[in-house]
Structure formats: structure tokens, C-alpha cells
Design a protein around this motif. Structure first.
Motif, PDB file in Angstrom:
ATOM      1  N   ALA A   9       0.243  10.129   3.249  1.00  0.00           N
ATOM      2  CA  ALA A   9      -0.417   8.844   3.018  1.00  0.00           C
ATOM      3  C   ALA A   9      -0.037   8.247   1.666  1.00  0.00           C
ATOM      4  N   PRO A  10      -0.434   6.982   1.412  1.00  0.00           N
ATOM      5  CA  PRO A  10      -0.056   6.318   0.158  1.00  0.00           C
ATOM      6  C   PRO A  10      -0.595   6.981  -1.096  1.00  0.00           C
ATOM      7  N   TRP A  11      -1.648   7.802  -0.982  1.00  0.00           N
ATOM      8  CA  TRP A  11      -2.236   8.388  -2.182  1.00  0.00           C
ATOM      9  C   TRP A  11      -1.539   9.666  -2.649  1.00  0.00           C
ATOM     10  N   LEU A  12      -0.496  10.129  -1.938  1.00  0.00           N
ATOM     11  CA  LEU A  12       0.279  11.262  -2.441  1.00  0.00           C
ATOM     12  C   LEU A  12       1.234  10.798  -3.545  1.00  0.00           C
ATOM     13  N   TRP A  13       1.539  11.702  -4.449  1.00  0.00           N
ATOM     14  CA  TRP A  13       2.372  11.365  -5.612  1.00  0.00           C
ATOM     15  C   TRP A  13       3.822  11.735  -5.294  1.00  0.00           C
ATOM     16  N   TYR A  14       4.515  10.840  -4.614  1.00  0.00           N
ATOM     17  CA  TYR A  14       5.846  11.135  -4.088  1.00  0.00           C
ATOM     18  C   TYR A  14       6.879  11.323  -5.193  1.00  0.00           C
ATOM     19  N   GLU A  15       6.734  10.594  -6.291  1.00  0.00           N
ATOM     20  CA  GLU A  15       7.691  10.754  -7.389  1.00  0.00           C
ATOM     21  C   GLU A  15       7.618  12.167  -7.969  1.00  0.00           C
ATOM     22  N   ALA A  16       6.402  12.669  -8.148  1.00  0.00           N
ATOM     23  CA  ALA A  16       6.256  14.031  -8.680  1.00  0.00           C
ATOM     24  C   ALA A  16       6.736  15.069  -7.674  1.00  0.00           C
ATOM     25  N   PRO A  30      -0.199  13.915   9.990  1.00  0.00           N
ATOM     26  CA  PRO A  30       0.228  12.644  10.573  1.00  0.00           C
ATOM     27  C   PRO A  30       0.736  11.684   9.502  1.00  0.00           C
ATOM     28  N   ASP A  31       1.647  10.826   9.902  1.00  0.00           N
ATOM     29  CA  ASP A  31       2.159   9.782   9.018  1.00  0.00           C
ATOM     30  C   ASP A  31       1.132   8.657   9.000  1.00  0.00           C
ATOM     31  N   TYR A  32       0.357   8.576   7.921  1.00  0.00           N
ATOM     32  CA  TYR A  32      -0.785   7.660   7.886  1.00  0.00           C
ATOM     33  C   TYR A  32      -0.365   6.207   7.883  1.00  0.00           C
ATOM     34  N   SER A  33       0.672   5.856   7.142  1.00  0.00           N
ATOM     35  CA  SER A  33       1.081   4.441   7.104  1.00  0.00           C
ATOM     36  C   SER A  33       2.553   4.309   6.735  1.00  0.00           C
ATOM     37  N   GLY A  34       3.382   5.031   7.464  1.00  0.00           N
ATOM     38  CA  GLY A  34       4.817   4.927   7.248  1.00  0.00           C
ATOM     39  C   GLY A  34       5.288   5.575   5.967  1.00  0.00           C
ATOM     40  N   CYS A  35       4.616   6.648   5.529  1.00  0.00           N
ATOM     41  CA  CYS A  35       4.946   7.273   4.246  1.00  0.00           C
ATOM     42  C   CYS A  35       5.891   8.464   4.357  1.00  0.00           C
ATOM     43  N   VAL A  36       6.157   8.961   5.547  1.00  0.00           N
ATOM     44  CA  VAL A  36       7.027  10.134   5.681  1.00  0.00           C
ATOM     45  C   VAL A  36       8.393   9.918   5.036  1.00  0.00           C
ATOM     46  N   PRO A  37       9.013   8.727   5.146  1.00  0.00           N
ATOM     47  CA  PRO A  37      10.309   8.545   4.470  1.00  0.00           C
ATOM     48  C   PRO A  37      10.243   8.697   2.952  1.00  0.00           C
ATOM     49  N   LEU A  38       9.037   8.675   2.375  1.00  0.00           N
ATOM     50  CA  LEU A  38       8.906   8.857   0.931  1.00  0.00           C
ATOM     51  C   LEU A  38       8.984  10.321   0.522  1.00  0.00           C
ATOM     52  N   LEU A  39       8.847  11.234   1.474  1.00  0.00           N
ATOM     53  CA  LEU A  39       9.005  12.651   1.161  1.00  0.00           C
ATOM     54  C   LEU A  39      10.467  12.938   0.791  1.00  0.00           C
ATOM     55  N   PRO A  40      10.707  13.876  -0.107  1.00  0.00           N
ATOM     56  CA  PRO A  40      12.094  14.181  -0.505  1.00  0.00           C
ATOM     57  C   PRO A  40      12.939  14.640   0.686  1.00  0.00           C
ATOM     58  N   ARG A  41      14.159  14.217   0.721  1.00  0.00           N
ATOM     59  CA  ARG A  41      15.100  14.671   1.747  1.00  0.00           C
ATOM     60  C   ARG A  41      15.987  15.742   1.131  1.00  0.00           C
ATOM     61  N   ARG A  42      15.452  16.948   1.100  1.00  0.00           N
ATOM     62  CA  ARG A  42      16.140  18.064   0.477  1.00  0.00           C
ATOM     63  C   ARG A  42      16.086  19.262   1.402  1.00  0.00           C
ATOM     64  N   ALA A  81       1.360  29.494  -1.595  1.00  0.00           N
ATOM     65  CA  ALA A  81       0.456  28.679  -2.403  1.00  0.00           C
ATOM     66  C   ALA A  81       0.297  27.332  -1.712  1.00  0.00           C
ATOM     67  N   CYS A  82      -0.764  26.625  -2.072  1.00  0.00           N
ATOM     68  CA  CYS A  82      -1.060  25.337  -1.424  1.00  0.00           C
ATOM     69  C   CYS A  82      -1.076  24.224  -2.457  1.00  0.00           C
ATOM     70  N   PHE A  83      -0.782  23.022  -1.985  1.00  0.00           N
ATOM     71  CA  PHE A  83      -0.505  21.889  -2.852  1.00  0.00           C
ATOM     72  C   PHE A  83      -1.407  20.722  -2.433  1.00  0.00           C
ATOM     73  N   ILE A  84      -2.003  20.039  -3.415  1.00  0.00           N
ATOM     74  CA  ILE A  84      -2.701  18.767  -3.149  1.00  0.00           C
ATOM     75  C   ILE A  84      -2.217  17.772  -4.202  1.00  0.00           C
ATOM     76  N   PRO A  85      -1.054  17.159  -3.993  1.00  0.00           N
ATOM     77  CA  PRO A  85      -0.447  16.320  -5.027  1.00  0.00           C
ATOM     78  C   PRO A  85      -0.832  14.835  -4.921  1.00  0.00           C
ATOM     79  N   PHE A  86      -2.123  14.524  -5.162  1.00  0.00           N
ATOM     80  CA  PHE A  86      -2.547  13.119  -5.167  1.00  0.00           C
ATOM     81  C   PHE A  86      -2.047  12.452  -6.446  1.00  0.00           C
ATOM     82  N   LYS A  87      -1.608  11.202  -6.324  1.00  0.00           N
ATOM     83  CA  LYS A  87      -1.163  10.493  -7.516  1.00  0.00           C
ATOM     84  C   LYS A  87      -2.375  10.113  -8.376  1.00  0.00           C
TER      85      LYS A  87
END
Length: 420
Positions: free
Chosen positions: A261-268, A286-298, A321-327
Motif C-alpha cells: 500500500a501507499p504507506w510503505l516506505w519503498y525508498e528505504a 494484496p496490491d492495495y492501490s497499484g503499489c506492487v511496481p514500487l517494490l524493488p526488482r531485485r 525476522a519480520c518487517f513493518i516498513p511504514f514510511k
């Protein structure tokens, strides 16, 4: 238009939306909320199925049949059968276990009348719900449908609870029209139309108390269905080869499940995954609002899509380990993530961004304010994942924050209202 045609139109519109390119879906996010709200307001009906009850049957067979602590009606918000189980679903189930009769209103789920889905829990799409007397009616701050007028009407039938569960923000709730409607709902609740305001996070509770006073406000954070994440049968779930192969290629896995979703910190996320090339990063949801392409392609980043809640623990058990990377921002500061307590139940160390106050309140949680700090605390978390003393503390935290504990506080608050 007949009932089946309305259902088909709703389903067709949903399929067409998710076939659009992700960037276009993101731009249409606000419009999507408006369209879904309109379709759901059309009183879509399905055929009565075996086991469903009509309004009069429900009244005679269920409502009048046995003594229960409370009758609690969840006003239409999200469908019962969605992939991503949310707070209303968990709270409904926990309240049912405490001998409350829960009526979970839906405009989807292909239901007409009343259908039982768990102990004391019924989903309903029937006009007679509005006339049930002396019930507690719950309105959510994120609802696609709720209005201040509906809340005022409900207040004449019984008690009203306003569930202030998220900062009202366009990234969560859609466009300007939706934000205005939800702000009006919140204003009505804060001005006294709601008998009580239940907040899910300390920041939201502080805001509510400033408006209403502490007598009519309570903070009930999110929780966890502990038994679900400790179910010994879960390892039998067949996992996709894409995941098991990815797991085999990486010494450590850092995982996230929830909305992309938009509230994840994709740059980090990009910077962290680029530096930690030996660590695999897995994203489920689920892809909340078209944000999957913002995930790193690595090569060390894997997106698995949405996973059914029933199967989710089997996937998450393979995380180290688990991650909650909200911006950083208001959403992060005012969110009580369900996944925090679910990660605790899995006994996995949790890494968050420092603005996530509901998470950093626990000293067991690792936090970083930028990519460099996140890399350092991920290393610390991975070094801790096999520490049995640490895992025992996480296990205890999960028990202390179960949905059963949350529901007990909720019921006590409601019964205290009725005693006044």
C-alpha cells in the motif's frame, strides 16, 4: 436491473479494475472507492441459500432463543469473505466466543438474510437488522459506506460505538468525497452521537480524549488470534516452489505480510535490499492501490501476492525476522498493526521504522529511522531469532495481546455503559 445482474456488474467492475496497469489503478484509487460504495449501496441481493435464515426466522430461532451478554451489530464496512482478515473480523469472532451475539452486516458475500459463520457470529444482508432493538451498533472510521446520518439514526435504536482505527488519510480511504464523509462521521462521533469512541492506537485515543473526555473513550489496540499462529496442522500447507526455492537460496529471510500500500516506505526498502544482497526479502499481500511496481526488482526480493489467512502462518514460519516498513508520517504514528502481534505469536523478531509508536513501545522490537539504521537493526534481529529467552518474551507478549483479551476489555466497556 435484477439482483443477479447487480451482483454480476459488481464482480465485472472489480475484475476489470484489477486488470488495469498498476500506475493507472493507483491514479483511480479514489474513484474506485466511490464506485464500490455506489454499487454496495444498491441493496445487492442474492438467492436465499440452504442454512440461511430470513429476518423473521433469525428473530425467532436466534435473537429470541437464548440469553446473551450483548447483541452487537457491525455496520456494513468490509465483506466477511475477503482474503485479508482485518480487525472487524477478529473482533467479531472474539466477541462471539464471549457469548455475545454478533451480526456482521455485509453487502457482498453472496448472502441474503442471515448466515452463521462462527459461534454466535452471523453475517447479514437484510433490512430487518436496522430494527433490532437495544443492540450496540459499531461504525468504523474507515468504512466505505457509513455516514453521519446513519450514525444518528442508529443512536435512536440503541448504543453506538465509533471505532477510530486509522488516521483519516487519502492513502487509506480514497478521494476527497470519501475523506469528507469520514470526517463528518468522525465529527458526529466526537460531538456525542456515539456513546463511546474506541481507538486502536495511543495517538488516536489522545485525540479522542481531547474532544470527548476520558469517560467515554477507551483504547483497544489490535491483537492476535494466538491459536491460529500456533496451529500444529499449518506445516502441512503446500507452499509454492517460487517461495521454497527462494528460501533455499538465502541464508536468512526477512518477511512482511499485509497490504502492499501507499504507506510503505519503498525508498528505504529499495536501499535496504540493495545493501543486504545475501538476505531474502519476501512480501505477501494484496496490491492495495497499484503499489506492487514500487517494490524493488531485485533477485533478493520476492512478491508472492495475496495469501489466504488460513494458510498465512505456514508461509510466515519460514521467515527469520519480520518487517513493518511504514514510511514516516501520521499513518505510521497512529497505526496499531495487526501483524505486530501476529509476528509475536510466530516468535519472530520484528523490525519497524521509528515512527511506528505502537510498535516501538515494546523494547523487544527493533527500529530504525533510515536505511542505514534499518540495515543495522535487521542484522541484530537476525542474530536474535534463535535466542530462546527472547522467543519466550515474544510468546508472552502474544498471549497478553490476544483478541480474547481485547474483546474482554471491549465487553466490559459496553456492559459498563448499560449499567449507567
Amino acid at each position: 436491473m435484477n439482483n443477479r445482474s447487480q451482483i454480476s456488474l459488481h464482480s465485472l467492475a472489480r475484475r476489470c479494475f484489477w486488470l488495469l496497469p498498476a500506475p493507472l489503478r493507483n491514479r483511480l484509487h479514489g474513484a474506485r472507492h466511490a464506485i464500490v460504495r455506489w454499487l454496495r449501496s444498491r441493496n445487492v441481493r442474492a438467492a436465499l441459500k440452504p442454512g440461511d435464515l430470513t429476518g423473521p426466522e433469525f428473530r425467532d430461532v436466534v435473537l429470541n432463543a437464548a440469553e446473551r451478554r450483548l447483541v452487537i451489530i457491525f455496520e456494513a464496512n468490509v465483506d466477511w469473505g475477503i482474503t485479508l482478515f482485518q480487525r472487524p473480523h477478529h473482533m467479531a469472532l472474539a466477541l462471539g466466543r464471549l457469548n455475545c451475539l454478533v451480526i456482521f452486516q455485509t453487502t457482498g458475500d453472496d448472502v441474503l438474510g442471515f448466515r452463521q459463520v462462527a459461534e454466535n457470529v452471523w453475517i447479514a444482508n437484510d433490512s430487518t437488522v436496522s430494527s433490532i432493538p437495544n443492540a450496540v451498533r459499531c461504525f468504523y472510521s474507515t468504512s466505505l459506506l457509513a455516514t453521519s446520518d446513519a450514525m444518528r439514526a442508529a443512536s435512536k435504536q440503541g448504543r453506538v460505538v465509533y471505532e477510530y482505527i486509522d488516521h483519516i488519510d487519502a492513502s487509506i480511504s480514497g478521494g476527497k468525497g470519501a475523506i469528507r464523509r469520514l470526517q463528518d462521521l468522525k465529527t458526529a462521533a466526537f460531538e456525542g452521537v456515539a456513546d463511546v469512541v474506541v481507538s486502536s492506537a495511543a495517538a488516536l485515543h489522545k485525540e479522542a480524549v481531547a474532544e470527548r473526555g476520558d469517560v467515554s473513550c477507551i483504547c483497544v489496540p489490535n491483537g492476535v488470534d494466538v491459536a491460529h499462529y500456533r496451529d500444529s496442522q499449518q506445516p502441512s500447507v503446500a507452499l509454492p516452489a517460487s517461495f521454497t526455492d527462494f528460501r533455499a537460496r538465502h541464508k536468512h529471510i526477512v518477511g512482511y505480510f499485509g497490504a502492499i500500500a501507499p504507506w510503505l516506505w519503498y525508498e528505504a526498502i529499495e536501499q535496504v535490499s540493495a545493501k543486504m544482497v545475501d538476505v531474502g526479502f519476501v512480501f505477501i499481500g494484496p496490491d492495495y492501490s497499484g503499489c506492487v511496481p514500487l517494490l524493488p526488482r531485485r533477485g533478493n526480493v520476492l512478491y508472492l501476492g495475496a495469501v489466504n489467512y488460513v494458510d498465512l502462518p505456514a508461509y510466515a514460519r519460514l521467515f527469520d525476522a519480520c518487517f513493518i516498513p511504514f514510511k514516516p508520517g501520521d499513518v505510521a504514528r497512529s497505526t496499531s498493526p495487526l501483524k505486530l502481534y501476529e509476528y509475536f505469536a510466530l516468535e519472530k523478531p520484528v523490525v519497524v521504522t521509528t515512527d511506528m509508536n505502537e510498535c516501538t513501545a515494546y523494547p523487544e522490537v527493533f527500529a530504525g529511522s533510515n536505511a542505514a539504521e534499518l540495515i543495522a537493526v535487521i542484522d541484530q534481529a537476525l542474530a536474535t531469532c534463535d535466542d530462546q529467552g527472547y522467543r519466550a518474551r515474544l510468546r508472552a507478549l502474544a498471549d497478553q495481546n490476544s483478541w480474547n483479551v481485547r474483546a474482554s476489555s471491549y465487553v466490559a466497556m459496553l456492559e459498563n455503559l448499560d449499567s449507567k
